[in-house]
Design an enzyme around this catalytic site. Structure first.
Site, short mmCIF file in Angstrom:
data_model
loop_
_atom_site.label_atom_id
_atom_site.label_comp_id
_atom_site.label_asym_id
_atom_site.label_seq_id
_atom_site.Cartn_x
_atom_site.Cartn_y
_atom_site.Cartn_z
CG HIS A 65 31.65 42.58 52.21
ND1 HIS A 65 30.98 42.05 53.30
CD2 HIS A 65 30.72 42.74 51.24
CE1 HIS A 65 29.70 41.91 52.99
NE2 HIS A 65 29.51 42.32 51.75
N GLY A 84 44.33 44.96 46.51
CA GLY A 84 43.74 45.47 47.73
C GLY A 84 42.86 46.69 47.51
CB THR A 144 31.48 49.84 36.47
OG1 THR A 144 32.24 50.16 35.30
CG2 THR A 144 31.88 50.77 37.61
CE LYS A 145 34.13 48.89 30.47
NZ LYS A 145 33.95 49.73 29.26
CE LYS A 151 51.36 45.83 32.16
NZ LYS A 151 52.82 46.13 32.27
#
Length: 242
Positions: free
Chosen positions: A146, A191, A214-215, A232
C-alpha cells in the site's frame, strides 16, 4: 462489439479485442494491444508498443465520498502511458496519472489520480497507490503493498510484499496534514514493514521485514523491530553507489 469515439487518434497496428470502449480526445500510439472489456476514458495518451490486458480501466475520473476531507478534484491533467508499458489484468489507472516508459503494472493494481511513475519501474500485483504520489525510476514495488498518497519514492528503491505506508498522523482527527513518507534513493524495505507518516528513509538504508518505522532512518543504516531501531551499517558491497 467495440466503441471508438470518432475524435480518438489511433496509431498503426492497433489490436483491440472484444468490448473495447475508447472515449474522446484519446491518442494511441503504434503497435498497441488491448484486451477484452477495456475502457479508456477521455484525455488519455498511450505511447507505442503498449499492452493493456483484460478488464482494465485507464483514465478513470476520481469520485470521493461526500464526507471526504479531500474534497472534489479539480483541474485534472491528461493521463499518460509511456512507450513499452504493460498494464496487467483488472487494473485501474486514474485520470491525471503519468506512467513512464518500460514500466510494468501487475494484475489488480490501482493507481490513483495525480501519481507520477518514472521509467522502468515495476508496480506489483494488487498494489494500491493513492493520489499525488511520486515514484522514481527503476523502482520495484512488490505484491499487495500500500503506497499512500502524498509520498515520494526515489530512484532504485525496493519495497517487499505487503509494505504499508501511512500519511495521516492523527488518523482522521482534526489537524491531519496527509504527509506521506519519503523513501530516498536506493533504500530497501522488507516485506510487511510499516512506515508511519512523514518519516524519511535515508539513501541506501534497509528496513527489516515486519518492522514499524516511527522516526527517520539515517542513510546506509539497517533498522529492525517494533519500533524499528538501528542494528548496524549497510555493508559497503551492498550500497547502490558502489
Amino acid at each position: 462489439m467495440n466503441f471508438i469515439d470518432e475524435s480518438a487518434k489511433i496509431g498503426k497496428n492497433f489490436k483491440p479485442s472484444h468490448n473495447v470502449v475508447i472515449l474522446g480526445n484519446v491518442r494511441i500510439g503504434n503497435n498497441v494491444q488491448v484486451g477484452n472489456n477495456i475502457v479508456i476514458y477521455a484525455n488519455v495518451r498511450v505511447g507505442d508498443d503498449v499492452q493493456i490486458q483484460d478488464n482494465s480501466v485507464i483514465g478513470k475520473l476520481p469520485k470521493t465520498s461526500v464526507i471526504s476531507s479531500l474534497g472534489k478534484r479539480k483541474n485534472i491533467s491528461f493521463t499518460e502511458i509511456g512507450d513499452k508499458v504493460t498494464i496487467g489484468t483488472s487494473c485501474t489507472i486514474y485520470a491525471g496519472t503519468k506512467i513512464g516508459k518500460n514500466c510494468f503494472v501487475g494484475d489488480l493494481a490501482s493507481i490513483r489520480e495525480g501519481c507520477v511513475i518514472g521509467d522502468s519501474t515495476i508496480v506489483g500485483r494488487a498494489v494500491t497507490m493513492e493520489c499525488n504520489t511520486k515514484v522514481g525510476r527503476c523502482v520495484k514495488i512488490q505484491t499487495a503493498s500500500h503506497i499512500t498518497g502524498n509520498m515520494v519514492i526515489e530512484d532504485y528503491v525496493f519495497l517487499g510484499p505487503e509494505v504499508a505506508t501511512m500519511n495521516d498522523k492523527y488518523m482522521g482527527r482534526a489537524g491531519s496534514s496527509f504527509k506521506g513518507p519519503t523513501i530516498k534513493k536506493g533504500a530497501r524495505i522488507g516485506g510487511n514493514a510499516t512506515i508511519l507518516p512523514g518519516v524519511v528513509i535515508g539513501e541506501d538504508a534497509v528496513v527489516g521485514a515486519g518492522s514499524v518505522v516511527t522516526k527517520d532512518v539515517p542513510p546506509s543504516t539497517i533498522v529492525v523491530g517494533v519500533p524499528a531501531k538501528a542494528l548496524k551499517t549497510v555493508p559497503k558491497e551492498h550500497l547502490l553507489r558502489k
